[in-house]
Design an enzyme around this catalytic site. Structure first.
Site, PDB file in Angstrom:
ATOM      1  N   GLU A 112       0.844  -1.193   0.000  1.00  0.00           N
ATOM      2  CA  GLU A 112       0.000   0.000   0.000  1.00  0.00           C
ATOM      3  C   GLU A 112       0.877   1.241   0.000  1.00  0.00           C
ATOM      4  O   GLU A 112       1.951   1.254   0.616  1.00  0.00           O
ATOM      5  CB  GLU A 112      -0.897   0.039   1.247  1.00  0.00           C
ATOM      6  CG  GLU A 112      -1.781  -1.171   1.424  1.00  0.00           C
ATOM      7  CD  GLU A 112      -2.412  -1.239   2.805  1.00  0.00           C
ATOM      8  OE1 GLU A 112      -3.384  -1.986   2.948  1.00  0.00           O
ATOM      9  OE2 GLU A 112      -1.935  -0.556   3.726  1.00  0.00           O
ATOM     10  N   LYS A 114       2.086   4.700   1.294  1.00  0.00           N
ATOM     11  CA  LYS A 114       2.102   5.309   2.621  1.00  0.00           C
ATOM     12  C   LYS A 114       1.793   6.793   2.457  1.00  0.00           C
ATOM     13  O   LYS A 114       2.650   7.579   2.089  1.00  0.00           O
ATOM     14  CB  LYS A 114       3.462   5.105   3.279  1.00  0.00           C
ATOM     15  CG  LYS A 114       3.524   5.525   4.730  1.00  0.00           C
ATOM     16  CD  LYS A 114       4.878   5.140   5.327  1.00  0.00           C
ATOM     17  CE  LYS A 114       4.922   5.461   6.806  1.00  0.00           C
ATOM     18  NZ  LYS A 114       4.763   6.901   7.075  1.00  0.00           N
ATOM     19  N   ASP A 116       1.032  10.615   3.314  1.00  0.00           N
ATOM     20  CA  ASP A 116       1.667  11.505   4.282  1.00  0.00           C
ATOM     21  C   ASP A 116       0.609  12.401   4.913  1.00  0.00           C
ATOM     22  O   ASP A 116       0.329  13.499   4.428  1.00  0.00           O
ATOM     23  CB  ASP A 116       2.738  12.332   3.580  1.00  0.00           C
ATOM     24  CG  ASP A 116       3.781  12.866   4.551  1.00  0.00           C
ATOM     25  OD1 ASP A 116       3.787  12.411   5.710  1.00  0.00           O
ATOM     26  OD2 ASP A 116       4.583  13.715   4.147  1.00  0.00           O
ATOM     27  N   TYR A 223      -8.405   8.244   3.718  1.00  0.00           N
ATOM     28  CA  TYR A 223      -8.281   6.910   3.149  1.00  0.00           C
ATOM     29  C   TYR A 223      -8.224   5.889   4.290  1.00  0.00           C
ATOM     30  O   TYR A 223      -7.445   6.063   5.239  1.00  0.00           O
ATOM     31  CB  TYR A 223      -7.009   6.767   2.313  1.00  0.00           C
ATOM     32  CG  TYR A 223      -7.124   7.244   0.887  1.00  0.00           C
ATOM     33  CD1 TYR A 223      -8.306   7.084   0.160  1.00  0.00           C
ATOM     34  CD2 TYR A 223      -6.032   7.839   0.243  1.00  0.00           C
ATOM     35  CE1 TYR A 223      -8.399   7.516  -1.157  1.00  0.00           C
ATOM     36  CE2 TYR A 223      -6.126   8.270  -1.072  1.00  0.00           C
ATOM     37  CZ  TYR A 223      -7.306   8.109  -1.764  1.00  0.00           C
ATOM     38  OH  TYR A 223      -7.406   8.534  -3.067  1.00  0.00           O
ATOM     39  N   LYS A 313      10.594   3.642   2.850  1.00  0.00           N
ATOM     40  CA  LYS A 313      10.440   5.078   2.615  1.00  0.00           C
ATOM     41  C   LYS A 313      11.373   5.512   1.491  1.00  0.00           C
ATOM     42  O   LYS A 313      12.566   5.170   1.479  1.00  0.00           O
ATOM     43  CB  LYS A 313      10.725   5.871   3.892  1.00  0.00           C
ATOM     44  CG  LYS A 313       9.806   5.500   5.053  1.00  0.00           C
ATOM     45  CD  LYS A 313       9.861   6.488   6.184  1.00  0.00           C
ATOM     46  CE  LYS A 313       9.150   7.762   5.849  1.00  0.00           C
ATOM     47  NZ  LYS A 313       9.023   8.673   6.998  1.00  0.00           N
ATOM     48  N   CYS A 407      10.097  48.728  -7.472  1.00  0.00           N
ATOM     49  CA  CYS A 407       9.175  47.723  -7.985  1.00  0.00           C
ATOM     50  C   CYS A 407       9.545  47.365  -9.419  1.00  0.00           C
ATOM     51  O   CYS A 407       9.695  48.258 -10.265  1.00  0.00           O
ATOM     52  CB  CYS A 407       7.751  48.264  -7.939  1.00  0.00           C
ATOM     53  SG  CYS A 407       6.536  47.148  -8.686  1.00  0.00           S
ATOM     54  N   CYS A 410       6.461  48.762 -11.753  1.00  0.00           N
ATOM     55  CA  CYS A 410       6.071  50.162 -11.910  1.00  0.00           C
ATOM     56  C   CYS A 410       7.140  51.156 -11.482  1.00  0.00           C
ATOM     57  O   CYS A 410       6.963  52.369 -11.647  1.00  0.00           O
ATOM     58  CB  CYS A 410       4.778  50.444 -11.136  1.00  0.00           C
ATOM     59  SG  CYS A 410       4.962  50.374  -9.343  1.00  0.00           S
ATOM     60  N   CYS A 425       5.541  46.767  -2.787  1.00  0.00           N
ATOM     61  CA  CYS A 425       5.311  47.946  -3.606  1.00  0.00           C
ATOM     62  C   CYS A 425       4.077  48.664  -3.055  1.00  0.00           C
ATOM     63  O   CYS A 425       2.977  48.084  -3.055  1.00  0.00           O
ATOM     64  CB  CYS A 425       5.094  47.554  -5.062  1.00  0.00           C
ATOM     65  SG  CYS A 425       4.570  48.944  -6.098  1.00  0.00           S
ATOM     66  N   CYS A 431       0.076  50.072  -9.876  1.00  0.00           N
ATOM     67  CA  CYS A 431       0.988  48.965 -10.200  1.00  0.00           C
ATOM     68  C   CYS A 431       0.186  47.885 -10.932  1.00  0.00           C
ATOM     69  O   CYS A 431      -0.655  47.213 -10.317  1.00  0.00           O
ATOM     70  CB  CYS A 431       1.613  48.402  -8.929  1.00  0.00           C
ATOM     71  SG  CYS A 431       2.837  47.112  -9.239  1.00  0.00           S
TER      72      CYS A 431
END
Length: 720
Positions: A112, A114, A116, A223, A313, A407, A410, A425, A431
């Site tokens: 199966e 695994k 997380d 699950y 793993k 920025c 702009c 900004c 902008c």
């Protein structure tokens, strides 16, 4: 059975069936609108006749239960841990040990994925979910049943079957789907909030929330991977129990496989090494179990883990590639985020060309320089990020990266507010990326959900000068002829867009508020503000101090919202939206005043309270004429202190000589006929507290624990 009781039972069973069809079989039998209508009707009937409501009603999906603290429960069968390995050689040793323990008998394994997430133990009685308990320390865990009930693919009521015991336990994994995690982090980044580390932590944090409505908003999934029952069980093998659980309506991932040899096990491991990245859920390995329950009994346990199962793993994947440049992106709130542009490199099933660098602090911490050979990993196996630099390959003449002072879109000088990681900004009105991103947010699914007007289309309209802000979207019907002449539009597309705009005028007030894109005002805060002020006019007139008094709205959010509403351009946009006919108020009746006993008094609530939630206490104070604020000043009447109140507020109240009272002291100030929540629940008089204020529904590394021989499990030995 009365007519009302029959209606509630019929609606409950119908909605359970539709949920099963939708979440387990990918079949949508009715339109979403019809489903939402049935759910709202059931909620109405349950509210009017709570004595007939089913404990596992489908209305539990939306949450709303407040839990001040989670009780704990002892696991009937301990949730033990698995031994982990990263080596195929260890898998061969495991297989040899199993065969020696079974004296050479044939053995079949079940492999199966695994997942997380967070391990969870669920109890079903007579087909009904009765309890959900976290893994905890393996012996005891937190009871989070109300939160678990909000998980939409988890059946609250199982399909009846002759092989289904009267009472049994299911072990499984609660997880946050990767698209949901990515969407949540995108929203947090846009709001300038700290990003969540990975989906597992996000799921774990969600299950610890005290308000189950907030858990429902996190869209967790489940699950099942193990079935347990006392006495002698019905199934000879673990694989047979998985098939049975699936037939009962429990979600079992279809990725598991029976393997008749170690070579088949290794083939499964190799197959999913890359294929797992195509799944919408984070995985970190493969669990291998002996299939036959009698053989599990024979093999037994070591002190910490079963001898008949092991977890392989996958090692974290990393890649080495060249950093070519840094691109600076401007978000909806003005945050400037650096993105690394890399030489393309294969990583975790995809080709990575870009990686997150988050902010200037990380660039400095890694000492990144253009031309560096960098190491890239996928954070939570989702978002590529730079984790280090190969200094041995650094060019001798390399120079540190200089973060821009203006920025990139702009040219406005950037600012960095005190205590924040992002440069921003401040030119939010001029902008283009900020303006465009706010429009994209407004039309998005979780806000106005305007059909025919997605992010790409609204961005194109902005570039063409057809729209400038949210209010200007509702001027588009007057430009229908012009729109139809655009490439890739046409009359049908325009008609769909105009219909979507018209339908958006029915979107509830809280989603309109969320769609405005006020910094820090996410979905939950928007709901709280809308429920508290009820109209846009009242909300926009509130001061920062008043806003901070709303539950779950702190000082930073309050300052941001108050400043936003004071901007003349925003006031003009709101007037435009009002003129267009959008919902600017909550429907239904507001809570009615009960008395003026607390008139002229102002309170601050701090800590966790015994009889009421903080939100209930605020409503109670307001119903009796009092006001609640979020800050302590000389004008404050009382500080109401609950458990775990922060010392800073106590010290400030003492310094300013503000009286500090308890929850009991506050309740003693109210009329003698004021009921506690428990008394309200038992009373025939409808409560004016949380139950009536909630809107009707509208539409640590988890390991795989196992069982122990001799614990009365019979052949149902698997504890996962």
């Amino acid at each position: 059975m009365t007519d009302i009781q029959q209606q509630i039972t019929a609606l409950t069973e119908r909605l359970h069936h539709l949920n099963y069809q939708y979440y387990q079989r990918d079949i949508s039998e009715v339109p979403d609108q019809e489903f939402d209508h049935m759910l709202a009707e059931l909620a109405r009937l349950e509210k009017e006749h709570p004595e007939f409501a089913h404990p596992n009603s489908p209305t539990q999906r939306v949450g709303g239960t407040i839990t001040k603290q989670f009780p704990t429960a002892e696991h009937r069968y301990p949730m033990l841990s698995l031994g982990n390995t990263y080596s195929e050689a260890d898998l061969r040793e495991f297989d040899e040990r199993v065969r020696r323990g079974l004296e050479g008998a044939d053995v079949t394994y079940v492999c199966e994925l695994k997942f997380d997430g967070v391990a969870m133990s669920l109890t079903y009685q007579d087909g009904q979910l009765t309890q959900g308990v976290t893994r905890g320390d393996g012996t005891r865990g937190d009871v989070v049943t109300n939160n678990v009930r909000t998980i939409k693919n988890l059946p609250l009521h199982l399909r009846p079957a002759t092989n289904q015991p009267k009472e049994f336990e299911v072990r499984g994994e609660i997880f946050m789907p990767l698209p949901v995690f990515a969407e949540l982090n995108t929203e947090r980044e846009a709001n300038g909030e700290q990003l969540l580390a990975n989906p597992r932590n996000a799921a774990s944090g969600a299950l610890k929330l005290q308000d189950s409505a907030l858990v429902a908003a996190r869209r967790l999934r489940f699950y099942a991977y193990s079935y347990l029952t006392s006495g002698r069980g019905s199934f000879p093998t673990h694989s047979a129990s998985l098939e049975a659980m699936q037939s009962w309506g429990l979600p079992v991932s279809d990725t598991w496989r029976r393997c008749h040899s170690l070579e088949e096990v290794l083939a499964f491991v190799h197959e999913w090494d890359k294929q797992r990245f195509t799944l919408p859920v984070a995985t970190d390995g493969i669990v291998i179990k002996v299939d036959d329950f009698q053989q599990q009994e024979i093999l037994g346990f070591t002190a910490k883990s079963p001898r008949w199962a092991i977890a392989y793993k996958y090692p974290a994947e990393a890649a080495r590639t060249r950093l070519n440049s840094i691109q600076y992106q401007v978000g909806r709130t003005g945050a400037v985020t650096p993105v690394a542009l890399l030489d393309p490199v294969p990583l975790a099933g995809t080709v990575v060309k870009r990686a997150s660098v988050h902010n200037a602090n990380q660039i400095a911490a890694l000492d990144l320089r253009l031309g560096d050979m960098v190491f890239v990993e996928k954070g939570g196996e989702i978002i590529p990020k730079i984790t280090g630099v190969d200094l041995s390959a650094r060019p001798a003449d390399s120079q540190p990266i200089k973060y821009p002072t203006e920025c990139p879109a702009c040219g406005t000088p950037l600012i960095r507010p005190e205590g924040e990681a992002h440069f921003r900004c401040p030119n939010d009105r001029g902008c283009p990326p900020q303006q465009k991103a706010r429009l994209e947010h407004f039309v998005s699914r979780k806000a106005m959900n305007i059909d025919g007007l997605g992010a790409e289309t609204v961005g194109r309209f902005f570039d063409l000068g057809l729209v400038t802000d949210a209010a200007s979207l509702y001027d588009l019907p007057a430009k229908a002829t012009e729109l139809a002449q655009l490439d890739r539009m046409g009359e049908k597309s325009v008609q769909r867009l105009l219909t979507g705009l018209e339908q958006s005028k029915q979107v509830p007030f809280d989603r309109v508020l969320f769609g405005l894109g006020i910094r820090y005002v996410g979905e939950t805060v928007a709901e709280k503000l809308a429920a508290h002020y009820r109209t846009m006019d009242a909300l926009s007139a509130a001061s920062a101090t008043e806003l901070a008094a709303v539950p779950e709205v702190g000082g930073v959010i309050a300052e941001s919202a108050a400043a936003w509403f004071q901007e003349p351009e925003n006031q003009a946009m709101i007037r435009g939206l009002q003129a267009a006919g959008l919902q600017m108020a909550l429907t239904g009746e507001a809570p009615q005043a009960v008395s003026d006993r607390l008139a002229g008094l102002t309170f601050v609530l701090s800590g966790v309270f015994e009889q009421y939630s903080r939100e209930d206490l605020q409503q109670l104070i307001q119903q009796h004429g009092g006001k609640v604020t979020g800050s302590i000043s000389k004008k404050l009447s009382y500080l109401v202190a609950g458990d775990k109140m922060g010392p800073a507020k106590r010290e400030k109240a003492t310094e300013l000589k503000v009286p500090i009272i308890s929850e009991a002291d506050l309740l003693a100030m109210l009329p003698t006929d004021t009921k506690t929540p428990e008394e309200e629940e038992a009373s025939d008089t409808p409560t004016l507290l949380t139950a009536d204020l909630l809107p009707a529904p509208d539409s640590p590394d988890s390991s795989t624990p196992e069982s122990k021989p001799g614990t009365g499990l019979g052949q149902q030995g698997s504890l996962f």
